[in-house]
Design an enzyme around this catalytic site. Structure first.
Site, PDB file in Angstrom:
ATOM      1  N   PRO A   2      -4.320 -48.723  39.178  1.00  0.00           N
ATOM      2  CA  PRO A   2      -3.555 -48.575  40.420  1.00  0.00           C
ATOM      3  C   PRO A   2      -2.527 -47.451  40.330  1.00  0.00           C
ATOM      4  O   PRO A   2      -1.632 -47.486  39.487  1.00  0.00           O
ATOM      5  CB  PRO A   2      -2.888 -49.926  40.610  1.00  0.00           C
ATOM      6  CG  PRO A   2      -3.204 -50.737  39.418  1.00  0.00           C
ATOM      7  CD  PRO A   2      -4.095 -49.983  38.518  1.00  0.00           C
ATOM      8  N   GLU A   3      -2.674 -46.451  41.182  1.00  0.00           N
ATOM      9  CA  GLU A   3      -1.698 -45.378  41.312  1.00  0.00           C
ATOM     10  C   GLU A   3      -1.055 -45.542  42.687  1.00  0.00           C
ATOM     11  O   GLU A   3      -1.269 -46.555  43.340  1.00  0.00           O
ATOM     12  CB  GLU A   3      -2.400 -44.012  41.153  1.00  0.00           C
ATOM     13  CG  GLU A   3      -3.157 -43.896  39.824  1.00  0.00           C
ATOM     14  CD  GLU A   3      -3.883 -42.569  39.647  1.00  0.00           C
ATOM     15  OE1 GLU A   3      -3.465 -41.568  40.257  1.00  0.00           O
ATOM     16  OE2 GLU A   3      -4.874 -42.524  38.897  1.00  0.00           O
ATOM     17  N   LYS A  58       4.507 -46.306  41.373  1.00  0.00           N
ATOM     18  CA  LYS A  58       3.529 -47.390  41.203  1.00  0.00           C
ATOM     19  C   LYS A  58       4.192 -48.757  41.102  1.00  0.00           C
ATOM     20  O   LYS A  58       3.543 -49.749  40.762  1.00  0.00           O
ATOM     21  CB  LYS A  58       2.696 -47.134  39.940  1.00  0.00           C
ATOM     22  CG  LYS A  58       1.997 -45.786  39.939  1.00  0.00           C
ATOM     23  CD  LYS A  58       1.534 -45.381  38.558  1.00  0.00           C
ATOM     24  CE  LYS A  58       1.103 -43.916  38.545  1.00  0.00           C
ATOM     25  NZ  LYS A  58       0.881 -43.413  37.185  1.00  0.00           N
ATOM     26  N   ARG A 127      -5.300 -57.072  30.556  1.00  0.00           N
ATOM     27  CA  ARG A 127      -4.789 -56.469  29.317  1.00  0.00           C
ATOM     28  C   ARG A 127      -3.348 -56.802  28.965  1.00  0.00           C
ATOM     29  O   ARG A 127      -2.846 -56.336  27.950  1.00  0.00           O
ATOM     30  CB  ARG A 127      -4.917 -54.950  29.396  1.00  0.00           C
ATOM     31  CG  ARG A 127      -6.339 -54.493  29.413  1.00  0.00           C
ATOM     32  CD  ARG A 127      -6.397 -53.031  29.132  1.00  0.00           C
ATOM     33  NE  ARG A 127      -7.690 -52.491  29.498  1.00  0.00           N
ATOM     34  CZ  ARG A 127      -7.999 -51.211  29.480  1.00  0.00           C
ATOM     35  NH1 ARG A 127      -7.111 -50.336  29.107  1.00  0.00           N
ATOM     36  NH2 ARG A 127      -9.187 -50.797  29.815  1.00  0.00           N
ATOM     37  N   ARG A 168       9.180 -24.849  33.731  1.00  0.00           N
ATOM     38  CA  ARG A 168       8.624 -25.826  32.820  1.00  0.00           C
ATOM     39  C   ARG A 168       7.444 -25.243  32.047  1.00  0.00           C
ATOM     40  O   ARG A 168       6.524 -24.695  32.639  1.00  0.00           O
ATOM     41  CB  ARG A 168       8.167 -27.053  33.598  1.00  0.00           C
ATOM     42  CG  ARG A 168       8.747 -28.292  33.077  1.00  0.00           C
ATOM     43  CD  ARG A 168       8.953 -29.314  34.152  1.00  0.00           C
ATOM     44  NE  ARG A 168      10.345 -29.388  34.532  1.00  0.00           N
ATOM     45  CZ  ARG A 168      11.307 -29.694  33.698  1.00  0.00           C
ATOM     46  NH1 ARG A 168      11.037 -29.961  32.448  1.00  0.00           N
ATOM     47  NH2 ARG A 168      12.539 -29.753  34.105  1.00  0.00           N
ATOM     48  N   ARG A 277      -4.415 -37.163  27.993  1.00  0.00           N
ATOM     49  CA  ARG A 277      -5.334 -37.901  28.857  1.00  0.00           C
ATOM     50  C   ARG A 277      -6.633 -37.135  29.060  1.00  0.00           C
ATOM     51  O   ARG A 277      -6.647 -35.903  29.045  1.00  0.00           O
ATOM     52  CB  ARG A 277      -4.690 -38.140  30.242  1.00  0.00           C
ATOM     53  CG  ARG A 277      -3.510 -39.082  30.215  1.00  0.00           C
ATOM     54  CD  ARG A 277      -3.951 -40.506  29.888  1.00  0.00           C
ATOM     55  NE  ARG A 277      -2.831 -41.382  29.625  1.00  0.00           N
ATOM     56  CZ  ARG A 277      -2.635 -42.004  28.459  1.00  0.00           C
ATOM     57  NH1 ARG A 277      -3.448 -41.817  27.455  1.00  0.00           N
ATOM     58  NH2 ARG A 277      -1.623 -42.812  28.294  1.00  0.00           N
TER      59      ARG A 277
END
Length: 287
Positions: A2-3, A58, A127, A168, A277
């Site tokens: 879920p984002e 989230k 989890r 950045r 990721r």
DNA sequence: CTTCTTGTTACTGA
DNA sequence: ATCAGTAACAAGAA
């Protein structure tokens, strides 16, 4: 996973059946997904009336009438599922048998909140990374303050977006995933946004031209809006507040499509590791 | 069996 | 002090 679009879909589902209602009974298990002492959580929730349901990134935040807040974070496999006393869905006329998991509670159910209209909210997680927590107003404000710009608010301007990337050296993807800079984007939408903007996720943020940054900003708005419209992406365990799958899976252009042809140019999509990721992109379309 | 999956944070090193 | 990269967490799928 879920984002923002998935949590927002759930939030809207819960608002329909919960706001203004009282929580009548609370059943919790002893797992670590229940933060704080079970006795305190129960005491805080039982009999409380739900004033509003908000979200930052989230994180789902349920405001209670005595001033405390019930927070839910679903992390990777958490689920929130509201169904009424007749065993049907809260709206839309779908039968329970159409739900992803039709037997509730199941072995992953860690909390059940009964609402005064007879509906019940189930909090599941396979989890044990997800959590539920009660906080006071000051704590809630402190938590909200740790989040960066929220795409669904008016603070989400190109000026603020630009500020977040400026100077950045880290990758574009790392910035997109950093909740303290931009709230709500996870691994699926980060890759989809980069593809829509034709920018390589591994590019150093400081090397982006203004036109590329603008494309990234517009892609973020567009991808998130469309994902909410499609009620989120069900890749693995995500279900919405009605227990149904989101349909944005069909719209995914890159996530999970490594080795397959780019829908734009036919080049095989590449998978690399960026910002820790799995990251899929088109080596031809994205620069 | 090993490897991979991810949201967040604690930790490490620059 | 700040910033960025990574291991760890858990449990299941392949």
């Amino acid at each position: 996973m879920p984002e923002l679009p998935e949590v927002e879909t759930i939030r809207r589902d819960l608002v329909d059946g919960m706001v203004g209602k009282r929580i009548t009974t609370v059943v919790l298990d002893k797992s670590k997904v229940i933060r704080g002492k079970m006795k305190d959580v129960k005491k805080s929730l039982t009999g409380a009336r739900i004033r509003s349901i908000d979200r930052i990134g989230k994180l789902l935040m349920i405001e209670l009438d005595h001033g405390e807040h019930l927070l839910f974070h679903l992390k990777m496999t958490g689920q929130l599922f509201l169904h009424n006393k007749n065993g049907g869905m809260t709206r839309g006329g779908h039968s329970l048998s159409e739900a992803v998991d039709s037997t509730l509670p199941n072995k992953y159910t860690h909390a059940v909140l009964t609402i005064e209209n007879g509906a019940a909210l189930y909090f599941n997680d396979m989890r044990l990374f997800a959590f539920l927590q009660i906080v006071d107003d000051a704590k809630k404000s402190a938590i909200v303050a740790t989040y960066g710009i929220e795409p669904l608010t008016k603070q989400f301007t190109f000026e603020n977006f630009h500020r977040v990337f400026k100077g950045r050296k880290t990758s574009v993807k790392a910035v997109l995933l950093n909740q303290s800079r931009i709230a709500g984007i996870g691994n699926i939408y980060a890759d989809e946004i980069c593809f829509a903007a034709r920018v390589r996720p591994q590019r150093s943020a400081s090397t982006l031209k203004k036109s590329e940054l603008l494309a990234l900003f517009q892609a973020t708005e567009k991808v998130i809006a469309m994902a909410i419209e499609k009620r989120g992406t069900t890749f693995n365990s995500y279900i919405d507040g009605q227990g149904k799958k989101g349909s944005y899976l069909k719209e995914l252009k890159v996530y999970g499509r490594q080795g397959e042809e780019c829908l734009c140019c036919g080049t095989p999509l590449k998978k690399i590791r960026t910002a820790g990721r799995g990251t899929v992109f088109c080596p031809a379309c994205q620069r």
